[in-house]
Design an enzyme around this catalytic site. Structure first.
Site, PDB file in Angstrom:
ATOM      1  N   GLU A   1      34.657 -28.060 -34.137  1.00  6.44           N
ATOM      2  CA  GLU A   1      34.201 -26.888 -34.868  1.00  6.44           C
ATOM      3  C   GLU A   1      32.922 -26.336 -34.254  1.00  6.44           C
ATOM      4  O   GLU A   1      32.742 -25.119 -34.102  1.00  6.44           O
ATOM      5  CB  GLU A   1      33.952 -27.249 -36.328  1.00  6.44           C
ATOM      6  CG  GLU A   1      35.178 -27.763 -37.060  1.00  6.44           C
ATOM      7  CD  GLU A   1      34.808 -28.340 -38.412  1.00  6.44           C
ATOM      8  OE1 GLU A   1      34.101 -27.652 -39.163  1.00  6.44           O
ATOM      9  OE2 GLU A   1      35.219 -29.470 -38.715  1.00  6.44           O
TER      10      GLU A   1
ATOM     11  N   GLY B   1      42.197 -30.167 -46.826  1.00  8.71           N
ATOM     12  CA  GLY B   1      43.581 -30.407 -47.212  1.00  8.71           C
ATOM     13  C   GLY B   1      43.942 -29.520 -48.393  1.00  8.71           C
ATOM     14  O   GLY B   1      43.106 -29.250 -49.259  1.00  8.71           O
TER      15      GLY B   1
ATOM     16  N   MET C   1      35.911 -33.852 -47.471  1.00  7.75           N
ATOM     17  CA  MET C   1      35.015 -35.004 -47.530  1.00  7.75           C
ATOM     18  C   MET C   1      33.533 -34.636 -47.455  1.00  7.75           C
ATOM     19  O   MET C   1      32.691 -35.531 -47.398  1.00  7.75           O
ATOM     20  CB  MET C   1      35.363 -35.981 -46.397  1.00  7.75           C
ATOM     21  CG  MET C   1      36.773 -36.542 -46.493  1.00  7.75           C
ATOM     22  SD  MET C   1      37.222 -37.593 -45.080  1.00  7.75           S
ATOM     23  CE  MET C   1      36.090 -38.975 -45.286  1.00  7.75           C
ATOM     24  N   GLU C   2      33.214 -33.328 -47.477  1.00  5.84           N
ATOM     25  CA  GLU C   2      31.812 -32.944 -47.309  1.00  5.84           C
ATOM     26  C   GLU C   2      31.295 -31.867 -48.266  1.00  5.84           C
ATOM     27  O   GLU C   2      30.090 -31.805 -48.521  1.00  5.84           O
ATOM     28  CB  GLU C   2      31.565 -32.421 -45.883  1.00  5.84           C
ATOM     29  CG  GLU C   2      31.816 -33.409 -44.776  1.00  5.84           C
ATOM     30  CD  GLU C   2      33.260 -33.441 -44.329  1.00  5.84           C
ATOM     31  OE1 GLU C   2      33.707 -34.496 -43.855  1.00  5.84           O
ATOM     32  OE2 GLU C   2      33.960 -32.411 -44.465  1.00  5.84           O
TER      33      GLU C   2
ATOM     34  N   ASP D   1      46.300 -29.233 -43.469  1.00 10.80           N
ATOM     35  CA  ASP D   1      47.406 -30.136 -43.791  1.00 10.80           C
ATOM     36  C   ASP D   1      47.712 -30.054 -45.282  1.00 10.80           C
ATOM     37  O   ASP D   1      46.916 -29.534 -46.066  1.00 10.80           O
ATOM     38  CB  ASP D   1      47.081 -31.572 -43.388  1.00 10.80           C
ATOM     39  CG  ASP D   1      45.865 -32.118 -44.119  1.00 10.80           C
ATOM     40  OD1 ASP D   1      46.040 -32.989 -44.993  1.00 10.80           O
ATOM     41  OD2 ASP D   1      44.737 -31.664 -43.837  1.00 10.80           O
TER      42      ASP D   1
END
Length: 227
Positions: free
Chosen positions: A12, A78, A170-171, A194
């Site tokens: 990224e 996700g 996750m962040e 995903d």
């Protein structure tokens, strides 16, 4: 405006760096970050790392090294809803933890001393709504935790506590909490890489980086140009 951008992974970071004019590298606590200009803004960019602790620590470092007026977190997430297809662009209106519970008398998702839902900067959300068009752009709730979500039952657990959740990562929540604690507005812009529970989401995640990583970064560029 002074805007700090946090990306979770090197891939990224590499896509964001070409936006910067007068690029220079700096360091805080031995961690490198980049500074430059784009669209009339003074920009900072740092790799926040994967997971809640990495992202919170590096958000704090960048806030104190740079003093931004706004923090933007870009990356992937996700999908947690049938609306979220691979390649869908997601802009958070609210953020919560799906793996935090402080015990009896508290709500799941509520970090001690903070609201359960942390609201993103309305200026950024409004700018995104005005300039990011299409049926594949979604706005709403993203939930974060310290695990890669890959199974249908994990998505079902998140949805049982947060029915409105459209995405998971996750962040985002740890970045949001750090920003709220430091009094800095934040925005979350992610692209769905995903679909957890599909049976093939790990392979989808791997393939995504060779197929369509530019979508989030084009969105961030558009937001910066119009803030």
């Amino acid at each position: 405006m002074k805007i700090a951008i946090l990306a979770a992974m090197q891939k990224e970071l590499s896509l964001l760096l070409p936006l910067f004019e007068e690029l220079r590298e700096e360091s805080v606590d031995g961690r490198r970050w980049f500074r430059g200009h784009f669209a009339g803004h003074d920009l900072a960019l740092m790799q926040c790392g994967i997971g809640k602790v990495n992202s919170a620590l590096n958000t704090y470092r960048l806030i104190h090294a740079f003093g931004p007026d706004l923090v933007i977190n870009s990356g992937v997430a996700g999908g947690c809803d049938v609306l979220m297809k691979i390649g869908s662009l997601f802009v958070a209106e609210n953020v919560a933890y799906h793996d935090v519970w402080c015990g009896p008398g508290t709500e799941i998702g509520t970090a001690d001393g903070f609201d359960r839902f942390l609201a993103a900067d309305p200026r950024l959300v409004d700018t995104a709504r005005r300039h990011l068009q299409g049926d594949n752009v979604r706005y709403g709730l993203i939930c974060s935790g310290d695990s890669f979500i890959s199974k249908a039952e994990e998505v079902a657990r998140i949805k049982s506590e947060f029915p409105a959740a459209l995405a998971c990562d996750m962040e985002s929540a740890s970045i949001a909490q750090t920003c709220v604690d430091c009094g800095v507005p934040f925005g979350i812009v992610r692209v769905v890489s995903d679909t957890p529970g599909s049976g093939e989401n790990i392979e989808q995640y791997r393939n995504f980086w060779t197929e369509a990583p530019e979508r989030t970064f084009t969105a961030v560029k558009t937001i910066l140009e119009n803030l």
